[in-house]
Design a protein around this motif. Structure first.
Motif, PDB file in Angstrom:
ATOM      1  N   THR A   6     -20.083  28.193   4.941  1.00  0.00           N
ATOM      2  CA  THR A   6     -21.526  28.437   4.876  1.00  0.00           C
ATOM      3  C   THR A   6     -21.780  29.843   4.360  1.00  0.00           C
ATOM      4  O   THR A   6     -21.231  30.813   4.909  1.00  0.00           O
ATOM      5  N   ILE A   7     -22.582  29.943   3.314  1.00  0.00           N
ATOM      6  CA  ILE A   7     -22.964  31.243   2.780  1.00  0.00           C
ATOM      7  C   ILE A   7     -24.352  31.592   3.300  1.00  0.00           C
ATOM      8  O   ILE A   7     -25.213  30.726   3.417  1.00  0.00           O
ATOM      9  N   SER A   8     -24.541  32.870   3.623  1.00  0.00           N
ATOM     10  CA  SER A   8     -25.841  33.327   4.114  1.00  0.00           C
ATOM     11  C   SER A   8     -25.999  34.794   3.742  1.00  0.00           C
ATOM     12  O   SER A   8     -25.051  35.437   3.287  1.00  0.00           O
ATOM     13  N   ARG A   9     -27.207  35.299   3.931  1.00  0.00           N
ATOM     14  CA  ARG A   9     -27.438  36.712   3.609  1.00  0.00           C
ATOM     15  C   ARG A   9     -28.475  37.285   4.558  1.00  0.00           C
ATOM     16  O   ARG A   9     -29.317  36.560   5.088  1.00  0.00           O
ATOM     17  N   ASP A  10     -28.409  38.596   4.703  1.00  0.00           N
ATOM     18  CA  ASP A  10     -29.398  39.353   5.465  1.00  0.00           C
ATOM     19  C   ASP A  10     -29.896  40.452   4.534  1.00  0.00           C
ATOM     20  O   ASP A  10     -29.209  41.466   4.334  1.00  0.00           O
ATOM     21  N   ASN A  11     -31.061  40.242   3.945  1.00  0.00           N
ATOM     22  CA  ASN A  11     -31.562  41.196   2.961  1.00  0.00           C
ATOM     23  C   ASN A  11     -31.947  42.535   3.593  1.00  0.00           C
ATOM     24  O   ASN A  11     -31.965  43.555   2.917  1.00  0.00           O
ATOM     25  N   ALA A  12     -32.237  42.540   4.872  1.00  0.00           N
ATOM     26  CA  ALA A  12     -32.539  43.796   5.559  1.00  0.00           C
ATOM     27  C   ALA A  12     -31.297  44.675   5.686  1.00  0.00           C
ATOM     28  O   ALA A  12     -31.403  45.895   5.786  1.00  0.00           O
ATOM     29  N   LYS A  13     -30.133  44.019   5.695  1.00  0.00           N
ATOM     30  CA  LYS A  13     -28.867  44.754   5.834  1.00  0.00           C
ATOM     31  C   LYS A  13     -28.094  44.824   4.519  1.00  0.00           C
ATOM     32  O   LYS A  13     -26.975  45.340   4.481  1.00  0.00           O
ATOM     33  N   ASN A  14     -28.670  44.269   3.441  1.00  0.00           N
ATOM     34  CA  ASN A  14     -27.985  44.244   2.142  1.00  0.00           C
ATOM     35  C   ASN A  14     -26.588  43.652   2.249  1.00  0.00           C
ATOM     36  O   ASN A  14     -25.621  44.178   1.667  1.00  0.00           O
ATOM     37  N   THR A  15     -26.489  42.554   2.963  1.00  0.00           N
ATOM     38  CA  THR A  15     -25.180  41.961   3.245  1.00  0.00           C
ATOM     39  C   THR A  15     -25.226  40.458   3.035  1.00  0.00           C
ATOM     40  O   THR A  15     -26.197  39.799   3.418  1.00  0.00           O
ATOM     41  N   VAL A  16     -24.153  39.943   2.450  1.00  0.00           N
ATOM     42  CA  VAL A  16     -23.966  38.506   2.309  1.00  0.00           C
ATOM     43  C   VAL A  16     -22.716  38.120   3.098  1.00  0.00           C
ATOM     44  O   VAL A  16     -21.768  38.896   3.206  1.00  0.00           O
ATOM     45  N   TYR A  17     -22.753  36.910   3.664  1.00  0.00           N
ATOM     46  CA  TYR A  17     -21.681  36.442   4.537  1.00  0.00           C
ATOM     47  C   TYR A  17     -21.100  35.138   4.010  1.00  0.00           C
ATOM     48  O   TYR A  17     -21.768  34.371   3.307  1.00  0.00           O
ATOM     49  N   LEU A  18     -19.862  34.889   4.390  1.00  0.00           N
ATOM     50  CA  LEU A  18     -19.243  33.591   4.151  1.00  0.00           C
ATOM     51  C   LEU A  18     -18.546  33.179   5.447  1.00  0.00           C
ATOM     52  O   LEU A  18     -17.518  33.759   5.814  1.00  0.00           O
ATOM     53  N   GLN A  19     -19.138  32.224   6.127  1.00  0.00           N
ATOM     54  CA  GLN A  19     -18.536  31.675   7.340  1.00  0.00           C
ATOM     55  C   GLN A  19     -17.594  30.557   6.921  1.00  0.00           C
ATOM     56  O   GLN A  19     -18.035  29.585   6.307  1.00  0.00           O
TER      57      GLN A  19
END
Length: 125
Positions: A69-82
């Motif tokens: 699962t890909i997701s992002r937090d634009n407030a933290k300027n970060t993208v994740y890959l679970q």
């Protein structure tokens, strides 16, 4: 200048999970679609997943659908890959990348303007 810094890789047994992160700086993060690619030894770099600047639209390689699962937090300027239900064949260096191109290009390496240095994920059997 633009920097993408991946973290979260490591060694895990088959069936386990890892969460990769990619912290971005030097760009208007929410204006960029973000992608994850991976490269195993002796193989070409391949598309894993991508999502739009808003996070609403996503795309996955068939090999990871239902597990990653890909997701992002634009407030933290970060993208994740679970990454769940990991398999030995998921072993690779994982790279994040940024693009302003549309979703029809997300699976193509040439579409991305910026790349991180990669993080190693190793899945043992």
């Amino acid at each position: 200048q633009v920097q993408l810094v991946e973290s979260g890789g490591g060694l895990v047994q088959a069936g386990g999970s890892l969460r990769l992160s990619c912290a971005a700086s030097g760009l208007t993060f929410s204006s960029y679609a973000m992608g994850w690619f991976r490269q195993a030894p002796g193989k070409e770099r391949e598309f894993v997943a991508a999502l739009s600047g808003s996070g609403f639209w996503t795309s996955y390689a068939d090999s990871v659908k239902g597990r990653f699962t890909i997701s992002r937090d634009n407030a933290k300027n970060t993208v994740y890959l679970q990454m769940n239900s990991l398999k030995p064949e998921d072993t690779a260096v994982y790279y994040c990348a940024a693009t302003r191109r549309g979703s029809s290009n997300w699976a193509q390496r040439f579409a991305y303007d910026y790349w991180g240095q990669g993080t190693q994920a190793t899945v043992s059997s």
